[in-house]
Write an enzyme that holds these catalytic residues in place. Sequence first.
Site, mmCIF file in Angstrom:
data_model
loop_
_atom_site.group_PDB
_atom_site.id
_atom_site.type_symbol
_atom_site.label_atom_id
_atom_site.label_comp_id
_atom_site.label_asym_id
_atom_site.label_seq_id
_atom_site.Cartn_x
_atom_site.Cartn_y
_atom_site.Cartn_z
ATOM 1 N N VAL A 74 0.811 -1.020 -0.015
ATOM 2 C CA VAL A 74 0.139 -0.091 -0.029
ATOM 3 C C VAL A 74 0.831 1.276 0.081
ATOM 4 O O VAL A 74 1.707 1.285 0.710
ATOM 5 C CB VAL A 74 -1.020 0.095 1.185
ATOM 6 C CG1 VAL A 74 -1.913 1.342 1.292
ATOM 7 C CG2 VAL A 74 -1.822 -1.325 1.382
ATOM 8 N N HIS A 102 3.186 2.927 6.693
ATOM 9 C CA HIS A 102 2.548 2.110 7.700
ATOM 10 C C HIS A 102 3.808 1.228 8.364
ATOM 11 O O HIS A 102 4.621 0.701 7.542
ATOM 12 C CB HIS A 102 1.380 1.260 7.222
ATOM 13 C CG HIS A 102 1.868 0.319 6.022
ATOM 14 N ND1 HIS A 102 1.763 0.647 4.659
ATOM 15 C CD2 HIS A 102 1.885 -0.853 6.022
ATOM 16 C CE1 HIS A 102 2.156 -0.173 4.001
ATOM 17 N NE2 HIS A 102 2.314 -1.393 4.732
ATOM 18 N N HIS A 145 4.451 -1.788 10.359
ATOM 19 C CA HIS A 145 3.851 -3.309 11.056
ATOM 20 C C HIS A 145 4.453 -3.486 12.372
ATOM 21 O O HIS A 145 5.714 -3.531 12.735
ATOM 22 C CB HIS A 145 4.345 -4.382 10.186
ATOM 23 C CG HIS A 145 3.555 -4.196 8.647
ATOM 24 N ND1 HIS A 145 3.003 -5.257 8.361
ATOM 25 C CD2 HIS A 145 4.336 -3.641 7.464
ATOM 26 C CE1 HIS A 145 2.706 -4.870 7.194
ATOM 27 N NE2 HIS A 145 3.500 -3.940 6.746
#
Length: 149
Positions: A89, A93, A95
Amino acid sequence: MSTVFTQIIDGRIPGRFVWADDRCVVFSTIAPITDGHMLVVPREEVDQYTDADDELLAHLAVVAKQVGRAQQAAFGSPRAAVLVAGFEVEHLHVHVLPAWDEQSLRFDNARHDVPGEELDAAAERVRGALREAGHAGRVPVSLDSPALA
């Protein structure tokens, strides 16, 4: 066009939220490597890690640390791992996942067939551990929304 993560944050796509503040949210991935695998996502659409300003990265790191501690408490893992890749994506982000060994920290270990009830239960365990750690004010009111009140 907004990213899939912005659509989750905006409620146009379902999400399982465990943390929210003015800079970021944390929600479950739909393809966890381990139970309790979460994504720390800035509200701002930043394409990748190297594009983010230092203040945002510092904030994401602090939130990832708190979520990692909650995961360790909730799942009894000896470590919390942090991975940043961003190929799936185009919206920064981080994880964060409970970890028992380095060999399992590979995206090809992601499970794509986890029933929704199991994802819900894992997220609720993290939400509970965050509350117990004193972060109740950052745990959204419901699992399916980043709203705090």
